[in-house]
Design a protein around this motif. Sequence first.
Motif, PDB file in Angstrom:
ATOM      1  N   GLU A 188       0.849  -1.184   0.000  1.00  0.00           N
ATOM      2  CA  GLU A 188       0.000   0.000   0.000  1.00  0.00           C
ATOM      3  C   GLU A 188       0.887   1.237   0.000  1.00  0.00           C
ATOM      4  N   GLY A 232      -0.818   8.248   0.806  1.00  0.00           N
ATOM      5  CA  GLY A 232      -1.529   9.249   0.010  1.00  0.00           C
ATOM      6  C   GLY A 232      -3.025   9.070   0.100  1.00  0.00           C
ATOM      7  N   ALA A 233      -3.736  10.175   0.142  1.00  0.00           N
ATOM      8  CA  ALA A 233      -5.190  10.138   0.290  1.00  0.00           C
ATOM      9  C   ALA A 233      -5.874   9.564  -0.946  1.00  0.00           C
ATOM     10  N   ASP A 234      -5.189   9.633  -2.129  1.00  0.00           N
ATOM     11  CA  ASP A 234      -5.816   9.162  -3.362  1.00  0.00           C
ATOM     12  C   ASP A 234      -5.718   7.651  -3.546  1.00  0.00           C
ATOM     13  N   ALA A 235      -4.876   6.992  -2.747  1.00  0.00           N
ATOM     14  CA  ALA A 235      -4.683   5.551  -2.912  1.00  0.00           C
ATOM     15  C   ALA A 235      -5.790   4.799  -2.178  1.00  0.00           C
ATOM     16  N   ARG A 236      -6.779   4.342  -2.934  1.00  0.00           N
ATOM     17  CA  ARG A 236      -7.919   3.650  -2.335  1.00  0.00           C
ATOM     18  C   ARG A 236      -7.808   2.134  -2.459  1.00  0.00           C
ATOM     19  N   ARG A 237      -6.781   1.662  -3.124  1.00  0.00           N
ATOM     20  CA  ARG A 237      -6.545   0.224  -3.210  1.00  0.00           C
ATOM     21  C   ARG A 237      -5.045  -0.036  -3.199  1.00  0.00           C
ATOM     22  N   SER A 258      -7.172   3.231 -11.933  1.00  0.00           N
ATOM     23  CA  SER A 258      -6.147   3.966 -11.203  1.00  0.00           C
ATOM     24  C   SER A 258      -6.162   3.543  -9.744  1.00  0.00           C
ATOM     25  N   LEU A 259      -5.151   3.975  -9.003  1.00  0.00           N
ATOM     26  CA  LEU A 259      -5.102   3.644  -7.580  1.00  0.00           C
ATOM     27  C   LEU A 259      -6.240   4.292  -6.802  1.00  0.00           C
ATOM     28  N   SER A 260      -6.850   5.326  -7.370  1.00  0.00           N
ATOM     29  CA  SER A 260      -7.954   6.002  -6.690  1.00  0.00           C
ATOM     30  C   SER A 260      -9.291   5.300  -6.916  1.00  0.00           C
ATOM     31  N   THR A 261      -9.259   4.210  -7.708  1.00  0.00           N
ATOM     32  CA  THR A 261     -10.480   3.465  -7.996  1.00  0.00           C
ATOM     33  C   THR A 261     -10.544   2.212  -7.138  1.00  0.00           C
TER      34      THR A 261
END
Length: 337
Positions: free
Chosen positions: A11, A14-19, A273-276
């Motif tokens: 992992e 960062g706040a954008d990394a949701r997965r 993306s990592l934000s998805t």
Amino acid sequence: MLLDIEGLTVELPGADARRPVLDEVDLRVAAGEVVGLVGESGSGKSTTARAVLRLLPEGARARGRVAVAGTDVLAAGPGELTELRARRVAMVFQDPRAVLNPVRRIGDFLTERMVLALGAPREQARARALELLAEVGLSRPAERIRQYPHELSGGMLQRVVLAAALATEPELLLADEATSALDVTTQAEVLSVLRDLRERRGMGVLFITHDLHLAAAYCHRVSVMYAGRVVEDRPAAELFTDPRHPYTRGLLACTPGLDSDRAPRPVPGAPPSLSTAFPGCPFAPRCAEADDACTTWHPRPLPLADGTVACRKADTGGADRPSAPHTAVHDPSLETR
């Protein structure tokens, strides 16, 4: 087993990394074996290789198991980690010009690691550097060792970087897109050098590439990655002729064979993306075979007779059940690849 990765999850901060950038990755490389790691950009291939050397970004969190010849990389202390990076594992990157210092001679680059990591006297290191340049097929090594990077072609520089990686007699070589920047002829020459060195030294090789056809031609086994997961792991010949995962079939369709007049068909859509975040199969939005159940089914490797596939609709030849750890198989018939 030379390289044993089990349940590796990474992992990034960062706040954008949701997965996770890597999600429960299993991967194994035996001594003398070449395992290909393929997938689109952003699938997690390079992060997997960097995790082997624990070269992850600052603040990254990794869990699972990464072992090189029994050494637990994620739990290794400073001394063990230095030994691993300096002697036992070597990495070759895609762009040799990004690795070499443009104002230092080739000889300085080659001898530095031997002097610092092995404690070799400089004259002995220089003599060994000449031997290595000859071993990787670079002509006139005594002349090349005095040259600067800008005086050599891309293929020559890739040989130099490969020679530097082999200087400490590594057990495992991580080749991260090491041939993708080369023309087809030079690519074939570098792969031939790699094959000869592997056979003579008994190295294990993790060969990272975006070209599934190249992996099928050079590797014993191939692991296909998508969105940080291994979605298919099979012997190269079987994966190439009978792909079981829809994503693998999509990658193969992107590059037609020489005996085909079919136009390449790109995989529709784009990788997440990592934000998805997604509750089910990450490939479902791009998959023509997906149904509603795929959007909630948590992908896991299902056993095949010759490997694994992470698709609930794949023909596994058996029940839909969790897989047991597999063992890398060395196929002698692939030695002529």
